[in-house]
Design an enzyme around this catalytic site. Structure first.
Site, PDB file in Angstrom:
ATOM      1  N   ALA A   1      39.311  34.376  42.961  1.00 43.41           N
ATOM      2  CA  ALA A   1      39.100  35.682  43.643  1.00 43.41           C
ATOM      3  C   ALA A   1      40.156  35.907  44.547  1.00 43.41           C
ATOM      4  O   ALA A   1      41.081  35.439  45.021  1.00 43.41           O
ATOM      5  CB  ALA A   1      37.785  35.532  44.808  1.00 43.41           C
ATOM      6  N   GLY A   2      40.342  37.346  44.394  1.00 43.90           N
ATOM      7  CA  GLY A   2      41.761  38.033  44.946  1.00 43.90           C
ATOM      8  C   GLY A   2      42.803  38.120  44.318  1.00 43.90           C
ATOM      9  O   GLY A   2      43.919  38.885  45.026  1.00 43.90           O
TER      10      GLY A   2
ATOM     11  N   LYS B   1      29.029  28.147  39.013  1.00 42.61           N
ATOM     12  CA  LYS B   1      29.744  28.396  39.975  1.00 42.61           C
ATOM     13  C   LYS B   1      28.888  28.939  41.217  1.00 42.61           C
ATOM     14  O   LYS B   1      28.148  30.058  41.024  1.00 42.61           O
ATOM     15  CB  LYS B   1      30.849  29.574  39.365  1.00 42.61           C
ATOM     16  CG  LYS B   1      31.370  30.339  40.830  1.00 42.61           C
ATOM     17  CD  LYS B   1      32.229  31.529  40.308  1.00 42.61           C
ATOM     18  CE  LYS B   1      32.657  32.262  41.388  1.00 42.61           C
ATOM     19  NZ  LYS B   1      33.575  33.534  40.939  1.00 42.61           N
TER      20      LYS B   1
ATOM     21  N   ASN C   1      39.202  37.741  37.469  1.00 40.78           N
ATOM     22  CA  ASN C   1      38.704  38.973  36.513  1.00 40.78           C
ATOM     23  C   ASN C   1      39.175  40.443  36.736  1.00 40.78           C
ATOM     24  O   ASN C   1      39.966  40.703  35.943  1.00 40.78           O
ATOM     25  CB  ASN C   1      37.050  38.939  37.068  1.00 40.78           C
ATOM     26  CG  ASN C   1      36.236  39.674  36.062  1.00 40.78           C
ATOM     27  OD1 ASN C   1      36.675  40.842  35.516  1.00 40.78           O
ATOM     28  ND2 ASN C   1      34.878  39.431  36.255  1.00 40.78           N
ATOM     29  N   THR C   2      39.014  40.788  37.829  1.00 41.16           N
ATOM     30  CA  THR C   2      39.598  42.181  37.907  1.00 41.16           C
ATOM     31  C   THR C   2      40.730  42.487  37.714  1.00 41.16           C
ATOM     32  O   THR C   2      41.342  43.478  37.059  1.00 41.16           O
ATOM     33  CB  THR C   2      39.195  42.670  39.285  1.00 41.16           C
ATOM     34  OG1 THR C   2      37.725  42.243  39.610  1.00 41.16           O
ATOM     35  CG2 THR C   2      39.175  44.357  39.543  1.00 41.16           C
TER      36      THR C   2
ATOM     37  N   GLY D   1      37.607  40.910  44.217  1.00 40.92           N
ATOM     38  CA  GLY D   1      38.269  42.323  43.690  1.00 40.92           C
ATOM     39  C   GLY D   1      39.235  43.081  44.539  1.00 40.92           C
ATOM     40  O   GLY D   1      39.361  44.387  44.211  1.00 40.92           O
TER      41      GLY D   1
END
Lengths: 255, 68
Positions: free
Chosen positions: A183-184, A96, A205-206, A157
């Protein structure tokens, strides 16, 4: 099936492995998510501290495809170096590309991302660049021959969800390789929305690791991605400006 | 004479019985860990861990950590 290069995956959820409250919770979250692709970062080992547990070493690596990121790189050359390190582990040939161009927003550097992608493709890597939602940049990356493209929904995040659905739709429409929204993503609604737009997968992830209950959220994300995908394939009804009755307008029993 | 190397950014004195990268990893208790070794800015492939360690070598031991 999600097909990236010559690899096929039944899960469309790609899961990050950072910032979980504990390895035990993380293991459960990974299992419940049914993700088959896990991202990792590449870092110097803290060899002078007492032996620290390492999450990757606790995984059954025959069951997962590792997707190392180049986080920490701010130039194409640094990203290529990190990718080569990851590949030298003998465990992965995917990467990535993640080159941050703004420390405040963590948005990717488009120029360095494009350069690194070109260099890594030349070296034979399976390349999945993390990019902004810029439609033209996404097209340029596709033209280089990437194996998937990973536009962000919102800053890493931030949990703000999909800020520009139109751009993501245009990226999905023009792309000849899988589009993974990366992301986001903050909640299952965001993941479902990404899939309803026609994305091929979601990387998050987050949203899971920082949930009050990461294991439950991992399951919620799995279900949201499945629901969104099904909804996309089913083809949604048109959006109208006015109400249209669902019940018959004939045979009314009122005066 | 003892060899002094730069190991992950710190000066490290290599004991005489450690002659190669593989022996260094085992000495550090890292023999069975998932890791990558870089020597003097060059990435070592797994089949090159028999490379001898020389005085003032710069060695980096790298691994995978959680990330998104």
């Amino acid at each position: 099936m999600l097909k990236i290069a010559d690899k096929e995956f039944s899960s469309r959820l790609l899961l990050g492995t950072g910032k979980y409250p504990s390895f035990e919770i993380q293991k459960q979250a990974v299992a419940v998510s049914e993700a088959e692709i896990l991202t990792f970062a590449v870092r110097r080992m803290d060899i002078f501290e007492a032996s620290q547990p390492n999450f990757l070493e606790q995984l059954d690596l025959t069951r997962y495809t590792l997707l190392p990121n180049t986080a920490g790189a701010s130039t194409a050359e640094e990203a290529v170096h990190i990718a080569r390190l990851a590949k030298a582990s003998g465990l992965c040939d995917m990467v990535k590309v993640e080159i941050i161009g703004c420390s405040r927003s963590l948005l990717p550097d488009p120029v360095e991302t494009l350069r690194a992608t070109e260099m890594l493709l030349e070296e034979g890597f399976i390349v999945l660049p993390y990019t902004s939602d810029d439609v033209v940049l996404a097209r340029r990356l596709c033209e280089l021959g990437v194996h998937a493209i990973m536009p962000g929904a919102a800053p890493i995040g931030s949990g703000r969800g999909i800020l520009n659905p139109l751009n993501l739709s245009l990226i999905i429409e023009q792309s000849n390789v899988p589009v993974i929204i990366d992301a986001g993503v903050g909640s299952p609604k965001d993941a479902a929305f990404a899939m309803e737009l026609g994305a091929d997968g979601v990387l998050l992830n987050t949203a899971v690791s920082e949930a009050a209950n990461p294991v439950m959220m991992a399951e919620a994300m799995k279900l949201a991605i499945e629901a969104g995908r099904l909804g996309y394939k089913a083809g949604r009804m048109p959006v109208r400006d006015y109400g249209v009755a669902s019940s018959p307008t004939e045979g009314l029993v009122t005066n | 004479m003892k060899k002094m190397i730069d190991l992950n950014g710190k000066t490290y004195s290599v004991v005489p019985e450690v002659a190669t990268i593989q022996q260094l990893l085992e000495h550090l208790g890292l023999g069975d860990r998932i890791l990558i070794v870089e020597k003097n800015k060059e990435i070592l492939q797994k089949d090159h861990y028999d490379t001898p360690i020389k005085d003032r070598d710069q060695i980096e031991i790298i691994h995978f950590v959680g990330g998104g």
